[in-house]
Design a protein around this motif. Structure first.
Motif, PDB file in Angstrom:
ATOM      1  N   ARG A   1       0.833  -1.208   0.000  1.00 48.74           N
ATOM      2  CA  ARG A   1       0.000   0.000   0.000  1.00 48.74           C
ATOM      3  C   ARG A   1       0.865   1.255   0.000  1.00 48.74           C
ATOM      4  O   ARG A   1       0.582   2.217  -0.707  1.00 48.74           O
ATOM      5  CB  ARG A   1      -0.926  -0.003   1.209  1.00 48.74           C
ATOM      6  N   TYR A   2       1.902   1.262   0.792  1.00 49.63           N
ATOM      7  CA  TYR A   2       2.802   2.408   0.856  1.00 49.63           C
ATOM      8  C   TYR A   2       3.478   2.656  -0.496  1.00 49.63           C
ATOM      9  O   TYR A   2       3.597   3.796  -0.932  1.00 49.63           O
ATOM     10  CB  TYR A   2       3.854   2.168   1.941  1.00 49.63           C
ATOM     11  N   LEU A   3       3.902   1.583  -1.155  1.00 46.14           N
ATOM     12  CA  LEU A   3       4.610   1.729  -2.422  1.00 46.14           C
ATOM     13  C   LEU A   3       3.687   2.023  -3.604  1.00 46.14           C
ATOM     14  O   LEU A   3       4.031   2.811  -4.487  1.00 46.14           O
ATOM     15  CB  LEU A   3       5.423   0.463  -2.724  1.00 46.14           C
ATOM     16  N   TYR A   4       2.515   1.363  -3.656  1.00 43.47           N
ATOM     17  CA  TYR A   4       1.686   1.410  -4.853  1.00 43.47           C
ATOM     18  C   TYR A   4       0.290   1.993  -4.641  1.00 43.47           C
ATOM     19  O   TYR A   4      -0.453   2.137  -5.600  1.00 43.47           O
ATOM     20  CB  TYR A   4       1.555   0.011  -5.461  1.00 43.47           C
ATOM     21  N   GLY A   5      -0.101   2.284  -3.416  1.00 41.48           N
ATOM     22  CA  GLY A   5      -1.405   2.876  -3.137  1.00 41.48           C
ATOM     23  C   GLY A   5      -2.456   1.853  -2.750  1.00 41.48           C
ATOM     24  O   GLY A   5      -2.355   0.670  -3.067  1.00 41.48           O
ATOM     25  N   GLU A   6      -3.474   2.359  -2.066  1.00 38.55           N
ATOM     26  CA  GLU A   6      -4.524   1.486  -1.549  1.00 38.55           C
ATOM     27  C   GLU A   6      -5.342   0.822  -2.655  1.00 38.55           C
ATOM     28  O   GLU A   6      -5.689  -0.358  -2.563  1.00 38.55           O
ATOM     29  CB  GLU A   6      -5.452   2.288  -0.633  1.00 38.55           C
ATOM     30  N   GLU A   7      -5.647   1.553  -3.702  1.00 37.41           N
ATOM     31  CA  GLU A   7      -6.442   0.969  -4.798  1.00 37.41           C
ATOM     32  C   GLU A   7      -5.701  -0.178  -5.471  1.00 37.41           C
ATOM     33  O   GLU A   7      -6.301  -1.195  -5.810  1.00 37.41           O
ATOM     34  CB  GLU A   7      -6.823   2.045  -5.819  1.00 37.41           C
ATOM     35  N   ASN A   8      -4.399  -0.046  -5.663  1.00 37.79           N
ATOM     36  CA  ASN A   8      -3.623  -1.142  -6.255  1.00 37.79           C
ATOM     37  C   ASN A   8      -3.530  -2.328  -5.311  1.00 37.79           C
ATOM     38  O   ASN A   8      -3.537  -3.476  -5.765  1.00 37.79           O
ATOM     39  CB  ASN A   8      -2.235  -0.662  -6.656  1.00 37.79           C
ATOM     40  N   LEU A   9      -3.448  -2.092  -4.029  1.00 41.05           N
ATOM     41  CA  LEU A   9      -3.453  -3.196  -3.060  1.00 41.05           C
ATOM     42  C   LEU A   9      -4.749  -3.979  -3.187  1.00 41.05           C
ATOM     43  O   LEU A   9      -4.727  -5.215  -3.270  1.00 41.05           O
ATOM     44  CB  LEU A   9      -3.290  -2.659  -1.636  1.00 41.05           C
ATOM     45  N   LYS A  10      -5.860  -3.272  -3.216  1.00 45.19           N
ATOM     46  CA  LYS A  10      -7.157  -3.952  -3.359  1.00 45.19           C
ATOM     47  C   LYS A  10      -7.244  -4.701  -4.679  1.00 45.19           C
ATOM     48  O   LYS A  10      -7.652  -5.864  -4.724  1.00 45.19           O
ATOM     49  CB  LYS A  10      -8.292  -2.935  -3.270  1.00 45.19           C
ATOM     50  N   LYS A  11      -6.868  -4.038  -5.761  1.00 39.70           N
ATOM     51  CA  LYS A  11      -6.993  -4.619  -7.106  1.00 39.70           C
ATOM     52  C   LYS A  11      -6.032  -5.794  -7.303  1.00 39.70           C
ATOM     53  O   LYS A  11      -6.419  -6.844  -7.815  1.00 39.70           O
ATOM     54  CB  LYS A  11      -6.720  -3.537  -8.153  1.00 39.70           C
ATOM     55  N   ASP A  12      -4.782  -5.626  -6.896  1.00 40.72           N
ATOM     56  CA  ASP A  12      -3.750  -6.625  -7.201  1.00 40.72           C
ATOM     57  C   ASP A  12      -3.700  -7.786  -6.214  1.00 40.72           C
ATOM     58  O   ASP A  12      -3.296  -8.886  -6.586  1.00 40.72           O
ATOM     59  CB  ASP A  12      -2.369  -5.960  -7.242  1.00 40.72           C
ATOM     60  N   ILE A  13      -4.076  -7.560  -4.963  1.00 40.97           N
ATOM     61  CA  ILE A  13      -3.878  -8.598  -3.945  1.00 40.97           C
ATOM     62  C   ILE A  13      -5.166  -9.003  -3.236  1.00 40.97           C
ATOM     63  O   ILE A  13      -5.473 -10.179  -3.140  1.00 40.97           O
ATOM     64  CB  ILE A  13      -2.829  -8.141  -2.909  1.00 40.97           C
ATOM     65  N   LEU A  14      -5.941  -8.051  -2.747  1.00 43.70           N
ATOM     66  CA  LEU A  14      -7.021  -8.384  -1.824  1.00 43.70           C
ATOM     67  C   LEU A  14      -8.329  -8.820  -2.469  1.00 43.70           C
ATOM     68  O   LEU A  14      -8.995  -9.718  -1.954  1.00 43.70           O
ATOM     69  CB  LEU A  14      -7.286  -7.198  -0.888  1.00 43.70           C
ATOM     70  N   ASN A  15      -8.736  -8.222  -3.569  1.00 48.10           N
ATOM     71  CA  ASN A  15     -10.067  -8.503  -4.130  1.00 48.10           C
ATOM     72  C   ASN A  15     -10.282  -9.964  -4.497  1.00 48.10           C
ATOM     73  O   ASN A  15     -11.347 -10.510  -4.259  1.00 48.10           O
ATOM     74  CB  ASN A  15     -10.332  -7.618  -5.348  1.00 48.10           C
ATOM     75  N   ALA A  16      -9.326 -10.611  -5.088  1.00 51.79           N
ATOM     76  CA  ALA A  16      -9.497 -12.003  -5.526  1.00 51.79           C
ATOM     77  C   ALA A  16      -8.781 -12.986  -4.608  1.00 51.79           C
ATOM     78  O   ALA A  16      -8.594 -14.138  -4.980  1.00 51.79           O
ATOM     79  CB  ALA A  16      -8.986 -12.156  -6.954  1.00 51.79           C
ATOM     80  N   TYR A  17      -8.420 -12.565  -3.410  1.00 45.98           N
ATOM     81  CA  TYR A  17      -7.589 -13.416  -2.562  1.00 45.98           C
ATOM     82  C   TYR A  17      -8.274 -14.734  -2.191  1.00 45.98           C
ATOM     83  O   TYR A  17      -7.628 -15.773  -2.116  1.00 45.98           O
ATOM     84  CB  TYR A  17      -7.158 -12.675  -1.290  1.00 45.98           C
ATOM     85  N   ASP A  18      -9.583 -14.709  -1.965  1.00 50.30           N
ATOM     86  CA  ASP A  18     -10.283 -15.942  -1.564  1.00 50.30           C
ATOM     87  C   ASP A  18     -10.301 -16.997  -2.660  1.00 50.30           C
ATOM     88  O   ASP A  18     -10.314 -18.191  -2.382  1.00 50.30           O
ATOM     89  CB  ASP A  18     -11.718 -15.626  -1.146  1.00 50.30           C
ATOM     90  N   THR A  19     -10.306 -16.574  -3.917  1.00 55.44           N
ATOM     91  CA  THR A  19     -10.398 -17.546  -5.015  1.00 55.44           C
ATOM     92  C   THR A  19      -9.078 -17.744  -5.757  1.00 55.44           C
ATOM     93  O   THR A  19      -8.834 -18.817  -6.290  1.00 55.44           O
ATOM     94  CB  THR A  19     -11.461 -17.098  -6.029  1.00 55.44           C
ATOM     95  N   GLN A  20      -8.235 -16.718  -5.801  1.00 52.46           N
ATOM     96  CA  GLN A  20      -6.979 -16.819  -6.544  1.00 52.46           C
ATOM     97  C   GLN A  20      -5.900 -15.980  -5.840  1.00 52.46           C
ATOM     98  O   GLN A  20      -5.567 -14.883  -6.291  1.00 52.46           O
ATOM     99  CB  GLN A  20      -7.178 -16.346  -7.979  1.00 52.46           C
TER     100      GLN A  20
END
Length: 66
Positions: free
Chosen positions: A34-53
């Motif tokens: 989040r610090y390096l790339y921002g909160e939106e990128n954290l959500k998009k790249d890591i958190l949103n699909a974490y349960d399935t992929q």
């Protein structure tokens, strides 16, 4: 599915306050991302699909050679 396994060896210079549990390590990685790339990128790249992929899987910290 292929995985890349990384092993980190830490040499602390002071005592640990919390145990090296997977959720603590994952949380620190998320804050760093989040610090390096921002909160939106954290959500998009890591958190949103974490349960399935999940893009990253973290284990607990272990003493040397365990």
């Amino acid at each position: 599915m292929n995985y890349t396994i990384y092993e980190l060896k830490l040499k602390p210079t002071s005592p640990w306050i919390t145990d090296l549990t997977a959720d603590t390590i994952f949380g620190h990685l998320c804050w760093m991302y989040r610090y390096l790339y921002g909160e939106e990128n954290l959500k998009k790249d890591i958190l949103n699909a974490y349960d399935t992929q999940p893009t990253i899987i973290v284990s607990n910290g272990f003493p040397k050679d365990h």
